[in-house]
Design an enzyme around this catalytic site. Structure first.
Site, PDB file in Angstrom:
ATOM      1  N   CYS A 126     -17.687  -3.103   2.929  1.00 51.27           N
ATOM      2  CA  CYS A 126     -16.733  -2.452   3.819  1.00 51.27           C
ATOM      3  C   CYS A 126     -17.083  -0.981   3.910  1.00 51.27           C
ATOM      4  O   CYS A 126     -17.952  -0.486   3.190  1.00 51.27           O
ATOM      5  CB  CYS A 126     -15.291  -2.644   3.356  1.00 51.27           C
ATOM      6  N   CYS A 128     -14.424   1.525   4.290  1.00 54.76           N
ATOM      7  CA  CYS A 128     -13.269   2.406   4.047  1.00 54.76           C
ATOM      8  C   CYS A 128     -13.457   3.357   2.869  1.00 54.76           C
ATOM      9  O   CYS A 128     -13.041   4.513   2.932  1.00 54.76           O
ATOM     10  CB  CYS A 128     -11.993   1.584   3.886  1.00 54.76           C
ATOM     11  N   CYS A 136     -11.709   1.083   7.868  1.00 52.90           N
ATOM     12  CA  CYS A 136     -12.775   0.120   7.584  1.00 52.90           C
ATOM     13  C   CYS A 136     -13.836   0.086   8.669  1.00 52.90           C
ATOM     14  O   CYS A 136     -14.788  -0.707   8.586  1.00 52.90           O
ATOM     15  CB  CYS A 136     -12.184  -1.273   7.379  1.00 52.90           C
ATOM     16  N   LYS A 205      -7.577 -12.176   6.290  1.00 53.69           N
ATOM     17  CA  LYS A 205      -7.117 -11.031   5.517  1.00 53.69           C
ATOM     18  C   LYS A 205      -5.971 -10.375   6.273  1.00 53.69           C
ATOM     19  O   LYS A 205      -6.128  -9.928   7.398  1.00 53.69           O
ATOM     20  CB  LYS A 205      -8.258 -10.036   5.311  1.00 53.69           C
ATOM     21  N   ARG A 215      -5.611   0.802  -3.244  1.00 54.86           N
ATOM     22  CA  ARG A 215      -6.055   1.984  -2.486  1.00 54.86           C
ATOM     23  C   ARG A 215      -6.163   3.211  -3.381  1.00 54.86           C
ATOM     24  O   ARG A 215      -6.967   4.087  -3.131  1.00 54.86           O
ATOM     25  CB  ARG A 215      -5.143   2.203  -1.286  1.00 54.86           C
ATOM     26  N   ARG A 227      -3.870  -0.196   9.015  1.00 60.35           N
ATOM     27  CA  ARG A 227      -4.961  -1.128   9.284  1.00 60.35           C
ATOM     28  C   ARG A 227      -4.546  -2.278  10.207  1.00 60.35           C
ATOM     29  O   ARG A 227      -5.214  -3.288  10.302  1.00 60.35           O
ATOM     30  CB  ARG A 227      -5.483  -1.698   7.970  1.00 60.35           C
ATOM     31  N   GLU A 243      -9.318 -17.339  12.915  1.00 61.68           N
ATOM     32  CA  GLU A 243     -10.190 -16.358  12.239  1.00 61.68           C
ATOM     33  C   GLU A 243     -11.179 -17.063  11.316  1.00 61.68           C
ATOM     34  O   GLU A 243     -12.358 -16.724  11.266  1.00 61.68           O
ATOM     35  CB  GLU A 243      -9.346 -15.374  11.406  1.00 61.68           C
ATOM     36  N   LYS A 258      -6.406 -13.796   1.728  1.00 63.65           N
ATOM     37  CA  LYS A 258      -5.994 -12.614   0.980  1.00 63.65           C
ATOM     38  C   LYS A 258      -4.824 -11.936   1.664  1.00 63.65           C
ATOM     39  O   LYS A 258      -4.886 -11.733   2.875  1.00 63.65           O
ATOM     40  CB  LYS A 258      -7.187 -11.653   0.926  1.00 63.65           C
ATOM     41  N   SER A 284      -4.108  -6.479  -5.782  1.00 66.42           N
ATOM     42  CA  SER A 284      -3.679  -5.485  -6.760  1.00 66.42           C
ATOM     43  C   SER A 284      -2.178  -5.514  -7.066  1.00 66.42           C
ATOM     44  O   SER A 284      -1.778  -5.418  -8.224  1.00 66.42           O
ATOM     45  CB  SER A 284      -4.105  -4.094  -6.296  1.00 66.42           C
ATOM     46  N   TYR A 323      -7.803  -9.719 -11.185  1.00 62.47           N
ATOM     47  CA  TYR A 323      -8.012  -8.623 -12.129  1.00 62.47           C
ATOM     48  C   TYR A 323      -7.787  -9.082 -13.565  1.00 62.47           C
ATOM     49  O   TYR A 323      -8.153  -8.376 -14.505  1.00 62.47           O
ATOM     50  CB  TYR A 323      -7.085  -7.457 -11.772  1.00 62.47           C
TER      51      TYR A 323
HETATM   52  C1  PBG Z   1     -10.788  -2.760   1.726  1.00 65.40           C
HETATM   53  C2  PBG Z   1     -10.208  -3.708   0.737  1.00 65.40           C
HETATM   54  C3  PBG Z   1      -8.875  -3.753   0.333  1.00 65.40           C
HETATM   55  C4  PBG Z   1      -8.790  -4.711  -0.665  1.00 65.40           C
HETATM   56  C5  PBG Z   1     -10.058  -5.261  -0.829  1.00 65.40           C
HETATM   57  N1  PBG Z   1     -10.923  -4.621   0.065  1.00 65.40           N
HETATM   58  C6  PBG Z   1      -7.720  -2.909   0.717  1.00 65.40           C
HETATM   59  C7  PBG Z   1      -7.368  -2.746   2.121  1.00 65.40           C
HETATM   60  O1  PBG Z   1      -7.767  -3.515   2.996  1.00 65.40           O
HETATM   61  O2  PBG Z   1      -6.667  -1.766   2.366  1.00 65.40           O
HETATM   62  C8  PBG Z   1      -7.527  -5.045  -1.385  1.00 65.40           C
HETATM   63  C9  PBG Z   1      -7.685  -5.558  -2.762  1.00 65.40           C
HETATM   64  C10 PBG Z   1      -6.481  -5.466  -3.611  1.00 65.40           C
HETATM   65  O3  PBG Z   1      -5.395  -5.014  -3.210  1.00 65.40           O
HETATM   66  O4  PBG Z   1      -6.608  -5.873  -4.774  1.00 65.40           O
HETATM   67  N2  PBG Z   1     -11.567  -3.315   2.704  1.00 65.40           N
HETATM   68 ZN    ZN Z   2     -12.174  -1.609   4.142  1.00 66.59          ZN
END
Ligand code: PBG
Ligand code: ZN
Length: 334
Positions: A126, A128, A136, A205, A215, A227, A243, A258, A284, A323
């Site tokens: 990615c 970002c 992104c 996603k 983040r 986003r 998708e 996700k 997270s 995690y």
């Molecule tokens: C960014 C990305 C994100 C996560 C994985 N890749 C965050 C977002 O899209 O803002 C989230 C992972 C997590 O929250 O554990 N492309």
């Molecule tokens: Zn990203």
């Protein structure tokens, strides 16, 4: 699905099969194994750095030497794979750190593959974390306003994926949600000779508040806007299937849903509809919620973690990105 024919009470007594632990195991339908786990890790430049992430107890930003130690620990516990994110020294408007030959992820991949050749290294693809604005994709601001450009982003994403493969990544995992990125990455990998490098696509996603703690970990909060013009709306299940179909047509080898726990219905439908290897990302805030409640003594951390992962498996996930992968592997071995 209709309910198949069954006997009736008192002939049928479902409790007969619940009498002992051995009987319950004998008829168990869903199995958690360490071999299904993927541990996300955050790499940042430097030496001997372990920076805790406030809302993710037990998770750190790690310099490559420290990250290697975590990877060894995971590998020894039986976790077969890590998913790498990078936090570069400098960010810019072209995300040049994402595809730099000696970028933080590229360096870390080379180190891990040299020291732990059997550990699968998956790289998050990615922009970002490498963009000064934290989006992104490529941003353009002009008289028509500010927007995230799709096709120019594909070029940078493909370059990033190829640089990861060249460093030795076993799989690449695009998480940007630009249209057409799986196809662009597949073509670029093939052209560069990486025809055997699989793509694990973040296919469905969703734009989610559950990414909050991440983040902070990845230092990738968008500096303006959100986003929602590229990640999906939480209410859309039919669109999620479209998708996933697009990503499979473009060459995804593994598809991901996700977040995980709040989207188990999507996971279930994706697995049933496509039958592809399917990954669930316990993101997270899912981790943070369990950790916070456990720290207060309100829940049993181990039991809630295992039950949540079991739910993802039951819904259709083959692969679990979490995690808690190392603790889970240790619990399963105990
Ligand atoms: C960014 C990305 C994100 C996560 C994985 N890749 C965050 C977002 O899209 O803002 C989230 C992972 C997590 O929250 O554990 N492309
Ligand atoms: Zn990203």
């Amino acid at each position: 699905m209709s309910i198949p024919v069954t006997a009736r009470f008192p002939v049928a007594r479902p409790r007969r099969l619940r009498r002992t632990a051995a009987l319950r195991r004998l008829v168990g339908e869903t199995h958690l194994r360490a071999a299904q786990l993927v541990l996300p890790l955050f790499a940042r430049p430097g030496k001997k750095i372990r920076r805790p992430i406030r809302a993710m107890p037990g998770v750190f930003q790690l310099s490559p030497d420290e990250l290697l130690r975590e990877a060894v620990r995971a590998h020894q516990a039986g976790v077969p794979a890590v998913l790498l994110f990078g936090i570069p020294d400098r960010k810019d408007a072209r995300a040049s750190g994402a595809y730099a030959q000696n970028g933080i992820v590229q360096q870390t991949v080379r180190l891990l593959k040299r020291e732990l050749p059997d550990l699968l290294v998956v790289t998050d693809v990615c922009l970002c974390e490498y963009m000064s604005h934290g989006h992104c994709g490529v941003v353009r601001s002009d008289s028509r306003g500010t927007r995230i450009l799709n096709d120019p982003s594909l070029v940078l994403l493909a370059r990033t994926a190829v640089s990861h493969a060249a460093a030795g990544a076993d799989l690449v995992a695009p998480s940007d949600m630009m249209d057409g990125r799986v196809g662009a990455i597949r073509r670029a990998l093939d052209t560069a000779g990486f025809t055997e490098t699989p793509i694990m696509a973040y296919a469905a996603k969703f734009a989610s508040a559950y990414y909050g703690p991440f983040r902070e970990a990845a230092e990738s909060t968008p500096q303006f806007g959100d986003r929602r013009s590229y990640q999906m709306d939480g209410g859309n299940a039919e669109e999620a299937l479209r998708e996933v179909a697009l990503d499979i047509q473009e060459g995804a080898d593994i598809v991901m849903v996700k977040p995980a726990l709040a989207y188990l219905d999507i996971l279930h439908r994706v697995k049933r509809e496509f039958g592809y290897p399917t990954a669930a990302y316990a993101v997270s805030a899912e981790h943070a919620m369990i950790k916070a409640a456990a720290a207060n003594g309100w829940i049993d951390e181990r039991a809630v973690t295992l039950e949540s992962l079991q739910a993802m498996r039951r819904a259709g996930a083959d692969i679990l990105i979490t995690y808690a992968a190392v603790e889970v592997a240790q619990w399963l071995a105990a």
